[in-house]
Scaffold this motif. Structure first.
Motif, PDB file in Angstrom:
ATOM      1  N   SER A 165       9.582   8.320   1.613  1.00 24.66           N
ATOM      2  CA  SER A 165      11.097   7.919   2.802  1.00 24.66           C
ATOM      3  C   SER A 165      11.208   6.861   2.499  1.00 24.66           C
ATOM      4  CB  SER A 165      10.912   8.645   4.060  1.00 24.66           C
ATOM      5  OG  SER A 165       9.925   7.479   4.700  1.00 24.66           O
ATOM      6  N   PHE A 166      13.373   6.677   3.727  1.00 17.13           N
ATOM      7  CA  PHE A 166      13.216   4.928   3.141  1.00 17.13           C
ATOM      8  C   PHE A 166      12.436   4.536   3.312  1.00 17.13           C
ATOM      9  CE2 PHE A 166      15.797   1.925   4.745  1.00 17.13           C
ATOM     10  CZ  PHE A 166      17.340   2.197   3.660  1.00 17.13           C
ATOM     11  N   THR A 167      11.448   4.526   4.336  1.00 12.06           N
ATOM     12  CA  THR A 167      10.183   3.694   5.281  1.00 12.06           C
ATOM     13  C   THR A 167       9.695   3.147   4.171  1.00 12.06           C
ATOM     14  OG1 THR A 167      11.295   4.336   7.144  1.00 12.06           O
ATOM     15  CG2 THR A 167       9.265   2.987   6.525  1.00 12.06           C
ATOM     16  N   GLY A 168       9.118   4.254   3.829  1.00 10.62           N
ATOM     17  CA  GLY A 168       7.812   4.159   2.517  1.00 10.62           C
ATOM     18  C   GLY A 168       8.566   2.924   0.849  1.00 10.62           C
ATOM     19  N   LEU A 169      10.108   3.456   0.671  1.00 11.13           N
ATOM     20  CA  LEU A 169      10.373   3.357  -0.561  1.00 11.13           C
ATOM     21  C   LEU A 169      10.710   1.163  -0.013  1.00 11.13           C
ATOM     22  CD1 LEU A 169      11.189   3.618  -3.379  1.00 11.13           C
ATOM     23  CD2 LEU A 169      13.222   3.732  -2.601  1.00 11.13           C
ATOM     24  N   THR A 170      10.571   1.412   1.380  1.00 10.80           N
ATOM     25  CA  THR A 170      11.352   0.173   1.639  1.00 10.80           C
ATOM     26  C   THR A 170       9.985  -1.327   1.297  1.00 10.80           C
ATOM     27  OG1 THR A 170      12.628   0.293   3.444  1.00 10.80           O
ATOM     28  CG2 THR A 170      11.558  -2.004   3.414  1.00 10.80           C
ATOM     29  N   VAL A 171       8.779  -0.441   2.322  1.00 11.82           N
ATOM     30  CA  VAL A 171       7.350  -1.165   1.777  1.00 11.82           C
ATOM     31  C   VAL A 171       7.066  -0.827   0.742  1.00 11.82           C
ATOM     32  CG1 VAL A 171       4.980  -0.672   1.918  1.00 11.82           C
ATOM     33  CG2 VAL A 171       6.546   0.217   3.737  1.00 11.82           C
ATOM     34  N   VAL A 172       6.796  -0.247  -0.469  1.00 12.88           N
ATOM     35  CA  VAL A 172       7.647  -0.420  -2.229  1.00 12.88           C
ATOM     36  C   VAL A 172       8.108  -1.864  -2.542  1.00 12.88           C
ATOM     37  CG1 VAL A 172       6.763   0.601  -4.472  1.00 12.88           C
ATOM     38  CG2 VAL A 172       6.242   1.664  -1.769  1.00 12.88           C
ATOM     39  N   TYR A 173       9.455  -1.891  -2.204  1.00  7.61           N
ATOM     40  CA  TYR A 173       9.928  -2.784  -3.030  1.00  7.61           C
ATOM     41  C   TYR A 173       9.543  -4.217  -2.430  1.00  7.61           C
ATOM     42  CZ  TYR A 173      13.935   0.149  -4.915  1.00  7.61           C
ATOM     43  OH  TYR A 173      14.560   1.202  -5.320  1.00  7.61           O
ATOM     44  N   LEU A 174       9.327  -3.881  -1.044  1.00  9.18           N
ATOM     45  CA  LEU A 174       8.864  -5.490  -0.674  1.00  9.18           C
ATOM     46  C   LEU A 174       7.659  -6.140  -0.924  1.00  9.18           C
ATOM     47  CD1 LEU A 174       9.100  -5.542   3.648  1.00  9.18           C
ATOM     48  CD2 LEU A 174      10.710  -6.668   2.425  1.00  9.18           C
ATOM     49  N   TYR A 175       7.048  -5.106  -1.849  1.00  7.08           N
ATOM     50  CA  TYR A 175       5.726  -5.392  -2.189  1.00  7.08           C
ATOM     51  C   TYR A 175       5.890  -6.214  -3.965  1.00  7.08           C
ATOM     52  CZ  TYR A 175       1.160  -5.381  -4.763  1.00  7.08           C
ATOM     53  OH  TYR A 175      -0.266  -5.435  -5.517  1.00  7.08           O
ATOM     54  N   PHE A 176       7.023  -6.590  -4.094  1.00  4.24           N
ATOM     55  CA  PHE A 176       7.499  -7.283  -5.101  1.00  4.24           C
ATOM     56  C   PHE A 176       8.640  -8.039  -5.130  1.00  4.24           C
ATOM     57  CE2 PHE A 176      10.126  -3.323  -5.913  1.00  4.24           C
ATOM     58  CZ  PHE A 176      11.012  -4.195  -6.520  1.00  4.24           C
ATOM     59  N   LEU A 177       9.457  -7.993  -3.821  1.00  6.54           N
ATOM     60  CA  LEU A 177      10.271  -8.703  -3.573  1.00  6.54           C
ATOM     61  C   LEU A 177       9.556 -10.349  -2.593  1.00  6.54           C
ATOM     62  CD1 LEU A 177      13.627  -6.064  -2.595  1.00  6.54           C
ATOM     63  CD2 LEU A 177      12.983  -7.505  -4.170  1.00  6.54           C
ATOM     64  N   ILE A 178       8.574  -9.850  -1.426  1.00  2.00           N
ATOM     65  CA  ILE A 178       8.095 -10.701  -1.099  1.00  2.00           C
ATOM     66  C   ILE A 178       7.588 -12.184  -2.071  1.00  2.00           C
ATOM     67  CG2 ILE A 178       6.695 -11.721   0.869  1.00  2.00           C
ATOM     68  CD1 ILE A 178       6.742  -9.347   2.136  1.00  2.00           C
ATOM     69  N   PRO A 179       6.808 -11.561  -3.229  1.00  4.10           N
ATOM     70  CA  PRO A 179       6.367 -12.609  -4.303  1.00  4.10           C
ATOM     71  C   PRO A 179       7.703 -13.332  -5.120  1.00  4.10           C
ATOM     72  CG  PRO A 179       5.181 -10.548  -4.478  1.00  4.10           C
ATOM     73  CD  PRO A 179       5.668 -10.043  -3.159  1.00  4.10           C
ATOM     74  N   LEU A 180       8.347 -12.429  -4.852  1.00  2.00           N
ATOM     75  CA  LEU A 180       9.515 -13.291  -6.141  1.00  2.00           C
ATOM     76  C   LEU A 180      10.168 -14.607  -5.440  1.00  2.00           C
ATOM     77  CD1 LEU A 180      11.841 -12.861  -8.869  1.00  2.00           C
ATOM     78  CD2 LEU A 180      12.753 -10.991  -6.916  1.00  2.00           C
ATOM     79  N   MET A 181      10.674 -13.999  -3.697  1.00  2.00           N
ATOM     80  CA  MET A 181      11.126 -15.138  -2.302  1.00  2.00           C
ATOM     81  C   MET A 181       9.973 -16.164  -2.957  1.00  2.00           C
ATOM     82  SD  MET A 181      13.445 -15.506  -1.348  1.00  2.00           S
ATOM     83  CE  MET A 181      14.441 -16.968   0.245  1.00  2.00           C
ATOM     84  N   VAL A 182       8.761 -16.152  -3.176  1.00  2.00           N
ATOM     85  CA  VAL A 182       7.997 -17.450  -2.655  1.00  2.00           C
ATOM     86  C   VAL A 182       8.178 -18.455  -3.802  1.00  2.00           C
ATOM     87  CG1 VAL A 182       5.265 -17.811  -3.193  1.00  2.00           C
ATOM     88  CG2 VAL A 182       5.830 -16.029  -1.260  1.00  2.00           C
ATOM     89  N   LEU A 183       8.318 -17.688  -4.477  1.00  2.00           N
ATOM     90  CA  LEU A 183       8.415 -18.488  -6.561  1.00  2.00           C
ATOM     91  C   LEU A 183       9.279 -18.577  -6.099  1.00  2.00           C
ATOM     92  CD1 LEU A 183       7.306 -15.473  -8.667  1.00  2.00           C
ATOM     93  CD2 LEU A 183       5.452 -17.724  -8.023  1.00  2.00           C
ATOM     94  N   VAL A 184      11.230 -18.614  -5.675  1.00  2.07           N
ATOM     95  CA  VAL A 184      12.177 -18.744  -5.741  1.00  2.07           C
ATOM     96  C   VAL A 184      12.407 -20.161  -4.224  1.00  2.07           C
ATOM     97  CG1 VAL A 184      14.663 -18.750  -4.898  1.00  2.07           C
ATOM     98  CG2 VAL A 184      13.335 -17.378  -6.569  1.00  2.07           C
TER      99      VAL A 184
END
Length: 302
Positions: A165-184
């Protein structure tokens, strides 16, 4: 020595420096020509091909090509428009949540006295930020899918959880977006000098006042850049969503793939190019909003 002599000497020196700077101009442009040629070849040619296909139509019988706005109009109607809106919503949500959580994690790591924690966090962020596609979708299906380990142990299905679902896809995207923001954002947080906080405290400023008047203005360019990067990454993601939700969540990248492969209707290749052009325009609009804000916030550092 007359009083005018030093002035004349300075004027001559300044004029000579200006002349030398002016003479460097053509050489600078010549040095940048390979980069400009590479950029034009790798970005300009595909962009031109997409734009040409989006505004033209070829008659299969005669082979004649004519200009038309039909493809662009269709890309902004019905399910195609819904997919654009869905992608923008998903990208904006995940970029905002991922940006906030990434900043908090990076701040905790930067202010920590443990060098091992910092090294482990940044190393893991570098790995997780590049982990996506079908392997990431399979990992989440095995963990949080209908028959996933965590789903069964915590009875998430009874709580209304659905990975597809939209919520599930959001959780999956956060899996690699949060680490990307940490690096930035971690290098920008390192740039906040301890002397600034000490000076603010010596002048009676609270922690909130320090962040309001010093910390956030300094970090604003990096925060804006991180948000744009996260938005663009989520907006262009395809493989993870294709393997996870298929067509159950309307996303423009999935619509483009369907149009190019003819999964729904045949002969929609030009509509797919029009959707690609819409994506480029949306990304350009985001950059057009980001760049003036970035310049304005960067003045604080001058």
């Amino acid at each position: 020595m007359s009083p005018s002599t030093p002035t004349s000497h300075l004027e001559g020196t300044a004029g000579g420096s200006t002349g030398r700077r002016r003479r460097r101009g053509p050489r600078t442009w010549l040095a940048a020509l390979p980069l400009l040629a590479f950029t034009g070849l790798c970005f300009g040619v595909p962009l031109g091909a997409i734009a040409f296909g989006a505004i033209t139509q070829t008659d299969p019988a005669t082979g004649a090509t004519r200009l038309t706005g039909e493809h662009l109009a269709r890309s902004l109607q019905g399910p195609y428009l819904g997919s654009l809106i869905g992608s923008v919503q998903l990208s904006a949500l995940t970029a905002t949540v991922g940006g906030v959580l990434g900043v908090l994690i990076a701040q905790a790591v930067v202010t920590s006295r443990s060098g091992a924690l910092r090294s482990a966090t940044l190393t893991a962020s570098g790995v997780l930020a590049n982990f996506g596609g079908v392997p990431l979708a399979f990992a989440f299906i095995a963990t949080l899918g209908i028959s996933g380990v965590v789903t069964r142990l915590a009875d998430l299905t009874g709580l209304g959880w659905s990975l597809y679902s939209f919520t599930g896809l959001t959780v999956v995207y956060l899996y690699f977006l949060i680490p990307l923001m940490v690096l930035v954002i971690a290098p920008a947080l390192d740039g906040l000098r301890p002397q600034w906080r000490e000076a603010a405290q010596n002048n009676g400023a609270t922690g909130w006042q320090f962040w309001r008047h010093v910390g956030l203005p300094v970090l604003t360019p990096s925060l804006l850049g991180g948000f744009v990067l996260l938005f663009g990454t989520a907006f262009a993601a395809h493989a993870t969503a294709a393997a996870l939700v298929g067509g159950s969540v309307p996303l423009v990248t999935l619509k483009i793939a369907d149009a190019l492969s003819g999964n729904v209707l045949t002969g929609q290749e030009n509509v797919a190019l029009a959707l690609g052009l819409d994506m480029i325009l949306i990304a350009g609009l985001v950059m057009a909003v980001y760049l003036p804000l970035q310049r304005r916030s960067a003045r604080w550092l001058r």
